[in-house]
Enzyme design. Structure first.
Site, PDB file in Angstrom:
ATOM      1  N   GLU A 138      -2.623  -0.332  -5.230  1.00 37.90           N
ATOM      2  CA  GLU A 138      -2.359  -1.775  -5.187  1.00 37.90           C
ATOM      3  C   GLU A 138      -3.628  -2.577  -5.481  1.00 37.90           C
ATOM      4  O   GLU A 138      -3.593  -3.596  -6.157  1.00 37.90           O
ATOM      5  CB  GLU A 138      -1.756  -2.166  -3.835  1.00 37.90           C
ATOM      6  CG  GLU A 138      -0.354  -1.621  -3.612  1.00 37.90           C
ATOM      7  CD  GLU A 138       0.600  -1.883  -4.766  1.00 37.90           C
ATOM      8  OE1 GLU A 138       0.407  -2.870  -5.497  1.00 37.90           O
ATOM      9  OE2 GLU A 138       1.531  -1.084  -4.967  1.00 37.90           O
ATOM     10  N   GLU A 184       2.136  -5.219 -12.618  1.00 40.61           N
ATOM     11  CA  GLU A 184       3.068  -4.091 -12.766  1.00 40.61           C
ATOM     12  C   GLU A 184       2.673  -3.195 -13.934  1.00 40.61           C
ATOM     13  O   GLU A 184       2.760  -1.977 -13.842  1.00 40.61           O
ATOM     14  CB  GLU A 184       4.505  -4.601 -12.963  1.00 40.61           C
ATOM     15  CG  GLU A 184       5.031  -5.506 -11.851  1.00 40.61           C
ATOM     16  CD  GLU A 184       4.855  -4.937 -10.464  1.00 40.61           C
ATOM     17  OE1 GLU A 184       4.813  -3.706 -10.316  1.00 40.61           O
ATOM     18  OE2 GLU A 184       4.717  -5.724  -9.503  1.00 40.61           O
ATOM     19  N   GLY A 194       8.355  -8.897  -5.053  1.00 45.51           N
ATOM     20  CA  GLY A 194       8.224  -9.773  -6.201  1.00 45.51           C
ATOM     21  C   GLY A 194       8.654  -9.014  -7.450  1.00 45.51           C
ATOM     22  O   GLY A 194       9.395  -9.512  -8.280  1.00 45.51           O
TER      23      GLY A 194
HETATM   24 ZN    ZN Z   1       1.757  -3.121  -6.951  1.00 41.30          ZN
END
Ligand code: ZN
Length: 1077
Positions: free
Chosen positions: A515, A493, A453
């Site tokens: 993450e 991000e 993405g």
């Molecule tokens: Zn990430």
């Protein structure tokens, strides 16, 4: 086999002419020596013999010269020490004399010389000496910074998520951790070339011996398809900062050519502080599989011609495809990057600001960028293209950092939303983390074809178009859901700048740390920027669905994964790392409380800035701050609690029993296809609960169900008066804990009776838990069906409707091809009707974000269950659009349901019209809507045609969207057999076309299994696996084996639950006198 490979075919294409003696000349006359072998044709024996002979002669000659020189005391080379000449040769490359485009004028920076004698490894090695042109560096003192690393799952719509398995690689390579040396600084000059699909480059790595390793080890660089030449190893002389000497060494490619090994003379073994500079030239590949340095193209709207561009995707392990490096997250270093580009490409970007640009040679420009902060290789990035900026940096010149968004010229007016979000999120993170962002600039780039993405390269975040661009134009306007998606990806991000980029997990085993944090922080940031989205409530449905679905059977893995091979690395980019990671961090947040969680995070980030951590570091900080705040009992520590969640797969079900006045809790693993009393996995579970009389007011646990307890008895929860059938009790407040709750029948009944009085999240949680508990035989189906009936009256409860979706989809997939679907459809149509009648397909102006999303979901169910008022209006709207293609009357939030319904009910005119609009539209989110709807058609030949378009580069369907398109067909009850046929027939071609970076093929296989619930389906899959085995597609074979487990689960469900569900449905339909049609 012996000898080296020379890829003649590619080399020809790349370099132009082949010259005798194993050297290849570029068109510009530079020569390359290929001593190693990415791939290609074997060198003939005579050639080898001649080469060997020449080498031996030269070797003897060199030895004689060396002897002569040393015996005459001429040890010091007189050449300018700060200049690596093109003539320099190592004994590995006696025929040397090659001058790469990039190296020809490569200077060793002065700081490099200076550092030969320093024992510190400070990245701030810029000296402000006069007349010395050195790249500016971000100084250590300024390392307050924080930009992100990254990659986000592909998401959007139901299905294409992150990345996962390595697919096409015939051999899965073991990841070998070579110790002994650590990089300090890379100077890279690289010239990517679209025409030849190669990167010519040169590299100087400053490397120091790792003081912790006492044995004498070789220097091992990771490479993949990279040819190396002109290797030199240099060091400065003791006590003399201006002189340097070349060291003797041996070098060669390692096993399978996946490394390049440099062995220094063992006489240096006693020097524990040894620091050297390794310089070399290299040629690497520009791929077309969206990994490493890759090329992609788009049509220039003005000239109608194809424009090419270069982009990079190095995470997780593809920096080694671009240049030789220590390709591991714990091998952090500073990077000084220079890019040579053809002057017909208007711009080049990299992680840091450009500080110098000049003509390199006729027709080529060399851009030099400032030195990065210390960071891992997977965050290095660059872009070479004709994209344009959106002028935000100019108009907001006073703001720090400088933020700019780059895209194709016709998309510039779609970048405003993203820019606004960046400016909202950055101050939030600086405040939350207590650390300022010091990176001077952040560029965001929409790349025409992009595997993830988005990717959090430090200072240069790359996105697929649909994750960054939001059209403002009325006709192209995005849905609320899409805007939320864009905002969240940007927030994710940017959060990585702190967690991931500045502080990095030591190894891929703990990928979930970075993450999980980025996901969790993106929710917090979005909640702050848009409280009206109520995004923290959405969390309890969306993230739990993603994670629990993937964590439910024996194919799941522990979140901390023992990563051993390249395909392991790719596999862990899955919902377990992302969604389970974020759920566990939120659970930890609730255990220690908001204040302790935040101060522990701040403390951790400050302590480990520019360094690496593992999960134990996080545990220590959370424990300390939890104890200090008094939220974590002194006898508990976070490690003890979290080990059970981190080191084993799956999640528990907490079974609730009322025993007199006491509340009794037990645990077991939630397991598909059915509960297994023999399974002994246990967790350390935080318990919160409320009753009619007890309302907690916070989420901090009051009790713990530990791994060793058979049962937890909480005394005196109920009094005699209150413990009647109407007393309400519910656990896991706000779904803070990662578990499901199964109540005894008295409690289920009381919850059902008082359903409308329960908190919003609890209602959603009950419905979701009930549906999934029945799926695995923990509960009979009458309970979830009773809770489903609540939708009939809870017309406005959007969270409850969202919570119903995953469980309902499972039933749809497993019933759609069975006779019971008729009754199920009638039952669901009955339930959905009041909500659809209320909302309809008209979207009034000024509705809230939640209402817009809710209407779309209700309509989706209504049309899916063939409520004619929905299907007819949908078709009508679509035809209206067909009559005037330039004026789309369909509101953004309703596009998905209207497109799909119209194509499903219609025929080829609708399909071709949609495809034409796909090609015409400039909106990436619109393109995704249409791609999904093209798979909705009920016409087999169109489905087949559509699938074939996914492996045809001229169809307009990008590689990044291959899995999305395939899934659209595979989730269609008519399409899935066609999809299976397509996969079987074209498996090799698909594998080659998509490469191994983004698990497109794995995603395809995963989506194939949802309708498979018969034994013969298993046999079909086994045949496919055998075929893949024969073709050497090992990763695909293992993906099929994982998918087999899903089919087993479906078969089990079909055998054990289908008939029972069918009879419950029939009795409800009869009781409520629901019309079957
Ligand atoms: Zn990430």
């Amino acid at each position: 086999m012996e000898g080296g490979y020379v890829n003649e075919e590619d080399s020809d294409a790349i370099m132009g002419v082949e010259s005798p003696g194993g050297q290849l000349k570029t068109k510009n006359g530079q020569k390359y020596v290929f001593n190693g072998p990415p791939s290609g044709v074997y060198v003939s024996k005579p050639c080898l013999v001649v080469t060997a002979f020449i080498m031996v002669v030269i070797l003897i000659f060199s030895i004689l010269i060396t002897y002569f020189v040393t015996s005459h005391g001429l040890g010091k080379p007189e050449a300018n020490p700060s200049y690596i000449t093109a003539q320099a040769q190592s004994k590995e490359h006696p025929e040397g004399n090659s001058t790469s485009v990039a190296t020809a004028q490569f200077h060793v920076p002065d700081w490099l010389k200076d550092n030969f004698h320093t024992s510190t490894s400070s990245p701030n090695r810029i000296k402000d000496e006069e007349n010395v042109v050195v790249p500016p560096v971000v100084k250590e003192e300024e390392k307050t910074i924080v930009p992100p690393v990254g990659d986000i799952p592909v998401v959007k719509s139901e299905g294409v998520n992150d990345d996962g398995d390595d697919i096409t690689k015939p051999t899965d390579r073991l990841l070998q951790l070579h110790e002994g040396w650590r990089p300090i600084h890379y100077s890279i000059v690289i010239e990517p070339n679209v025409e030849t699909s190669t990167n010519n480059g040169s590299l100087v790595i400053e490397i120091e011996r790792d003081a912790k390793i006492t044995s004498w080890e070789p220097i091992v660089l990771d490479v993949y398809n990279v040819s190396i030449s002109n290797v030199r190893v240099i060091r400065s002389l003791e006590g003399n900062e201006t002189d340097e000497v070349e060291l003797d060494f041996d070098s060669d490619y390692g096993e399978n050519n996946d490394s390049f090994v440099v062995k220094l003379n063992p006489s240096l073994a006693s020097e524990t502080q040894l620091k050297i500079a390794l310089s070399l030239d290299f040629v690497s590949q520009v791929t077309d599989t969206l990994q490493g340095v890759y090329k992609t193209s788009y049509i220039n709207p003005d000239t109608k011609k194809t424009e090419w561009m270069i982009s990079t995707q190095f995470s997780p392990i593809d920096a080694r495809r671009a240049f030789p490096c220590f390709d591991r997250p714990d091998m952090k270093a500073n990077f000084t990057i220079s890019i040579v580009r053809n002057s017909n490409m208007s711009m080049a970007l990299s992680n840091m600001p450009k500080y110098h640009s000049d003509t390199h040679r006729l027709g080529y420009i060399r851009d030099e960028f400032m030195t990065t902060p210390k960071m891992p290789t997977y965050l290095v990035a660059f872009i070479v293209s004709n994209m344009v900026d959106s002028q935000y940096a100019n108009s907001d010149g006073q703001l720090f950092p400088r933020v700019e968004i780059w895209t194709r010229p016709n998309f510039v007016d779609m970048t405003n939303y993203a820019y606004k979000m960046v400016r909202k999120f950055l101050p939030y993170y600086e405040e939350y983390f207590g650390i300022k962002n010091k990176l001077p600039k952040i560029d965001l780039v929409s790349v025409p074809d992009f595997g993830f993405g988005a990717m959090e390269n430090w200072g240069l975040i790359t996105f697929r178009d649909s994750a960054l661009l939001v059209p403002e134009d009325q006709e192209l306007a995005s849905s609320s859901e899409h805007m939320q998606y864009v905002a969240q990806i940007i927030a994710h991000e940017l959060a990585h700048f702190w967690f991931g980029n500045c502080v990095t997990p030591k190894s891929w085993d703990d990928l979930w740390l970075k993450e999980g944090f980025a996901c969790y922080m993106s929710y917090k940031a979005l909640n702050q920027a848009h409280p009206e989205f109520q995004i923290m409530d959405t969390f309890t449905v969306l993230e739990f669905k993603e994670s629990m679905q993937h964590d439910a059977d024996n194919t799941s893995h522990a979140i901390s994964f023992d990563v051993r091979s390249t395909s392991d690395v790719r596999r862990i980019f899955d919902p377990i790392s992302y969604s389970k990671g974020t759920i566990l961090l939120r659970m930890l947040n609730s255990i220690v409380g908001d204040e302790a969680f935040r101060s522990a995070t701040q403390d951790l980030l400050k302590t480990f800035a520019y360094a690496n951590i593992d999960r134990n570091d996080l545990w220590v900080f959370l424990t300390r701050h939890g104890h200090e705040m008094g939220t974590l009992p002194k006898e508990l520590n976070v490690k003890n609690i979290m080990d059970s969640w981190i080191t084993q797969p799956g999640y528990p079900v907490v079974n609730v029993e009322r025993r007199g006045a006491n509340l009794v809790l037990r645990q077991e693993r939630y397991l598909l296809p059915a509960r297994n009393p023999l399974d002994k996995q246990r967790w350390f579970i935080p318990i919160t609960f409320e009753t009619d009389d007890l309302h907690k007011g916070d989420n901090i646990p009051t009790h713990w169900l530990t791994k060793d307890q058979e049962e937890l008895v909480i005394p005196d929860v109920f009094t005699k008066e209150t413990n009647n059938n109407n007393t309400v009790l519910y656990l896991n407040l706000n779904r803070q804990g990662y578990y499901r709750v199964n109540y005894d029948s008295v409690s289920w009944l009381a919850l059902k009776k008082n359903f409308t009085l329960l908190p919003r999240i609890t209602r959603a949680q009950l419905l979701d838990d009930a549906l999934h508990l029945s799926q695995a035989e923990y509960l009979p189906y009458d309970i979830p069906l009773t809770f489903l009936l609540e939708l009939y009256t809870s017309v406005d409860d959007e969270l409850l409707w969202s919570a119903a979706k995953p469980g309902l989809n499972y039933l749809i997939y497993n019933l759609k091809r069975e006779p019971a679907y008729e009754t199920f459809r009638a039952f669901m149509k009955f339930i959905v009707r009041p909500a659809f009648d209320h909302y309809g397909l008209n979207e009034p102006d000024n509705e809230s974000h939640l209402q817009l999303k809710h209407r779309a979901l209700v309509a989706n169910f209504a049309c899916k269950f063939n409520y004619d008022r929905c299907t007819q209006v949908a078709q009508m709207r679509f035809r209206e659009w067909m009559r005037d293609a330039k004026k789309n009357p369909i509101k953004p939030n309703l596009k998905s349901v209207i497109y799909c319904t119209a194509l499903s009910e219609g025929s080829y005119p609708e399909w071709y019209f949609a495809y034409k609009q796909y090609k015409r539209t400039t909106s990436a989110s619109e393109k995704e809507e249409i791609l999904t709807s093209l798979g909705c058609t009920s016409k087999p030949w169109l489905l087949s045609k559509y699938l074939n378009m996914t492996i045809n580069s001229t169809s307009g369907i990008l590689k990044q969207d291959g899995a999305l398109a395939f899934r659209a067909v595979a989730t269609n009850a008519i399409g899935y057999e066609i999809a299976f046929d397509f996969l079987q027939t074209n498996i090799k071609e698909i594998a080659d076309y998509y490469g191994d970076g983004f698990s497109t093929l794995t995603e395809m296989i995963k989506s194939l299994t949802i309708y498979m619930n018969k034994d013969y389906h298993k046999q079909q899959l086994q045949l496919l696996a055998a075929n893949c085995h024969k073709l050497g597609l090992k990763a695909v074979e293992s993906a099929i084996n994982l998918a087999m487990e899903q089919v087993n689960d479906n078969i089990y469900w079909r055998t054990h639950s289908y008939d029972k569900l069918k009879s419950f449905l029939e009795s409800i339909v009869s009781e409520f006198q629901i019309n079957i049609f």
